[in-house]
Enzyme design. Structure first.
Site, mmCIF file in Angstrom:
data_model
loop_
_atom_site.group_PDB
_atom_site.id
_atom_site.type_symbol
_atom_site.label_atom_id
_atom_site.label_comp_id
_atom_site.label_asym_id
_atom_site.label_seq_id
_atom_site.Cartn_x
_atom_site.Cartn_y
_atom_site.Cartn_z
ATOM 1 N N ASN A 9 0.870 -1.180 0.000
ATOM 2 C CA ASN A 9 0.000 0.000 0.000
ATOM 3 C C ASN A 9 0.905 1.226 0.000
ATOM 4 O O ASN A 9 1.470 1.590 1.024
ATOM 5 C CB ASN A 9 -0.892 -0.032 1.251
ATOM 6 C CG ASN A 9 -1.720 1.232 1.415
ATOM 7 O OD1 ASN A 9 -1.778 2.073 0.515
ATOM 8 N ND2 ASN A 9 -2.351 1.383 2.571
ATOM 9 N N TRP A 10 1.040 1.826 -1.177
ATOM 10 C CA TRP A 10 1.996 2.949 -1.301
ATOM 11 C C TRP A 10 1.453 4.232 -0.708
ATOM 12 O O TRP A 10 2.168 5.229 -0.618
ATOM 13 C CB TRP A 10 2.353 3.165 -2.770
ATOM 14 C CG TRP A 10 3.106 2.026 -3.403
ATOM 15 C CD1 TRP A 10 3.426 0.807 -2.808
ATOM 16 C CD2 TRP A 10 3.644 1.959 -4.729
ATOM 17 N NE1 TRP A 10 4.121 0.017 -3.696
ATOM 18 C CE2 TRP A 10 4.272 0.696 -4.883
ATOM 19 C CE3 TRP A 10 3.662 2.848 -5.803
ATOM 20 C CZ2 TRP A 10 4.904 0.310 -6.069
ATOM 21 C CZ3 TRP A 10 4.290 2.471 -6.993
ATOM 22 C CH2 TRP A 10 4.898 1.208 -7.118
ATOM 23 N N LYS A 11 0.171 4.236 -0.361
ATOM 24 C CA LYS A 11 -0.469 5.436 0.202
ATOM 25 C C LYS A 11 -0.222 6.650 -0.717
ATOM 26 O O LYS A 11 -0.201 6.492 -1.918
ATOM 27 C CB LYS A 11 0.016 5.668 1.636
ATOM 28 C CG LYS A 11 -0.159 4.406 2.493
ATOM 29 C CD LYS A 11 -0.004 4.639 3.961
ATOM 30 C CE LYS A 11 -0.232 3.328 4.705
ATOM 31 N NZ LYS A 11 -0.152 3.447 6.147
ATOM 32 N N HIS A 94 -9.591 1.446 4.648
ATOM 33 C CA HIS A 94 -8.332 1.599 5.394
ATOM 34 C C HIS A 94 -8.567 2.544 6.577
ATOM 35 O O HIS A 94 -9.350 3.488 6.463
ATOM 36 C CB HIS A 94 -7.246 2.157 4.465
ATOM 37 C CG HIS A 94 -5.889 2.104 5.100
ATOM 38 N ND1 HIS A 94 -5.468 3.050 5.991
ATOM 39 C CD2 HIS A 94 -4.885 1.199 4.999
ATOM 40 C CE1 HIS A 94 -4.242 2.734 6.406
ATOM 41 N NE2 HIS A 94 -3.872 1.614 5.822
ATOM 42 N N GLU A 96 -6.958 4.921 7.676
ATOM 43 C CA GLU A 96 -6.725 6.336 7.356
ATOM 44 C C GLU A 96 -7.935 6.936 6.644
ATOM 45 O O GLU A 96 -8.278 8.097 6.847
ATOM 46 C CB GLU A 96 -5.443 6.471 6.510
ATOM 47 C CG GLU A 96 -4.199 6.258 7.374
ATOM 48 C CD GLU A 96 -3.018 5.649 6.639
ATOM 49 O OE1 GLU A 96 -3.001 5.634 5.398
ATOM 50 O OE2 GLU A 96 -2.097 5.162 7.339
ATOM 51 N N GLU A 166 -5.616 -4.724 10.555
ATOM 52 C CA GLU A 166 -4.593 -3.722 10.806
ATOM 53 C C GLU A 166 -4.888 -2.966 12.105
ATOM 54 O O GLU A 166 -5.669 -1.998 12.094
ATOM 55 C CB GLU A 166 -4.534 -2.720 9.651
ATOM 56 C CG GLU A 166 -4.250 -3.343 8.312
ATOM 57 C CD GLU A 166 -3.652 -2.328 7.341
ATOM 58 O OE1 GLU A 166 -2.496 -2.524 6.945
ATOM 59 O OE2 GLU A 166 -4.315 -1.342 7.022
ATOM 60 N N GLY A 172 2.350 2.349 10.776
ATOM 61 C CA GLY A 172 3.330 3.421 10.612
ATOM 62 C C GLY A 172 4.029 3.817 11.901
ATOM 63 O O GLY A 172 4.686 4.851 11.965
ATOM 64 N N SER A 212 3.208 -2.040 10.307
ATOM 65 C CA SER A 212 4.652 -2.145 10.527
ATOM 66 C C SER A 212 5.204 -3.541 10.238
ATOM 67 O O SER A 212 6.116 -4.003 10.916
ATOM 68 C CB SER A 212 5.020 -1.705 11.954
ATOM 69 O OG SER A 212 4.634 -0.358 12.169
ATOM 70 N N GLY A 233 2.775 -1.063 4.279
ATOM 71 C CA GLY A 233 2.859 0.355 3.970
ATOM 72 C C GLY A 233 4.308 0.761 3.758
ATOM 73 O O GLY A 233 4.885 0.584 2.685
ATOM 74 N N GLY A 234 4.910 1.299 4.801
ATOM 75 C CA GLY A 234 6.274 1.841 4.739
ATOM 76 C C GLY A 234 7.271 0.948 4.017
ATOM 77 O O GLY A 234 8.018 1.409 3.142
#
Ligand code: PGA
Length: 249
Positions: A9-11, A94, A96, A166, A172, A212, A233-234
């Site tokens: 997930n590159w956001k 998600h 976010e 999640e 993150g 994470s 993500g990251g």
């Protein structure tokens, strides 16, 4: 047997040129992956990324999908638009999106249905806050998110969805749920699926862990019986790190 699925997930990261460069670096690193590999870039990157991954084992996902076919929905994207680029997956709900953009179980449900109706697999995200975990409300809350997201969906369609567990406090933050903690909540999710759709469907649905997840902790998380993949993500923003998660064994 559920095939493991690792999705990046590159956001809101990477311009089209940067996205192409990242995925071109990734292609040879994951060419021999045993699991299903998915990247979910921002909308404007779908075009260059879809061209770059043609003929490879990398699948394309979007970070959202709207329920309407078209219309006055500023800032949204439809299934038809996504399908033009060969999008096979769409992240919905998600945390976010829920936190910053007012996404609710009801809108998540509408988005998931639109995806399924269009042959796109929704990756439905659920997860509790730190306060909810500390108050002992995790199981009940996550189960209610699963029920809400899948309301009115048939058992046949439910088999195709991917669920990403999640915990919000792990996203993150560098703070991962232990493998046992993740397995425990994911088992609750599978039980919830069983109670709605029966055993067969519940055993078919793939459930990812997200929050994470990285090259260091991927193997222990993936060793759990009910964890069928990861939403990353990251660590998905660096080809080498993401490839190490993909090849967690
Ligand atoms: P993270 O993000 O891996 O950076 O924690 C995961 C996600 O939000 O999907």
């Amino acid at each position: 047997m559920r095939k493991a699925i690792i999705a990046g997930n590159w956001k809101m990261n990477k311009t089209p040129d940067e996205a192409r460069a990242l995925v071109e670096e990734l292609i040879p690193l994951v060419a021999d992956a045993e699991c299903e590999v998915v990247v979910c870039p921002p909308f404007v990157d779908l075009c260059p990324v879809s061209k770059a991954i043609k003929g490879t084992n990398i699948h394309l996902g979007a970070q959202n999908i709207h329920w309407a076919k078209s219309g006055a929905f500023t800032g949204e994207i439809s299934a038809d638009m996504l399908k033009k680029f060969g999008v096979e997956y769409a992240i919905v709900g998600h945390s976010e999106r829920r936190r910053y953009f007012g996404e609710t179980d009801a809108t998540v449900n509408m988005r998931a249905k639109a995806a399924l109706e269009n042959g796109i697999t929704p990756i439905i995200c659920v997860g509790e806050s730190l306060e909810q975990r500390e108050r002992g409300e995790t199981d009940e809350f996550v189960a209610s998110q699963v029920r809400g997201a899948l309301e009115g969906i048939s058992a046949d369609d439910a088999r195709r969805v991917v669920i990403a567990y999640e915990p919000i406090w792990a996203i993150g933050t560098g703070r991962t749920a232990t493998a046992e903690m993740a397995e425990e909540t994911i088992t609750v999710i599978r039980k919830t699926l069983r109670s709605i759709f029966g055993n067969d469907a519940a055993e078919t649905v793939r459930i990812q862990y997200g929050g994470s997840m990285n090259p260091q902790n991927a193997a222990s998380l993936m060793a759990m019986e009910n964890i069928d993949g990861g939403l990353i993500g990251g660590a998905s923003l660096k080809a080498e790190d993401f490839s190490k998660v993909v090849k967690y064994r």
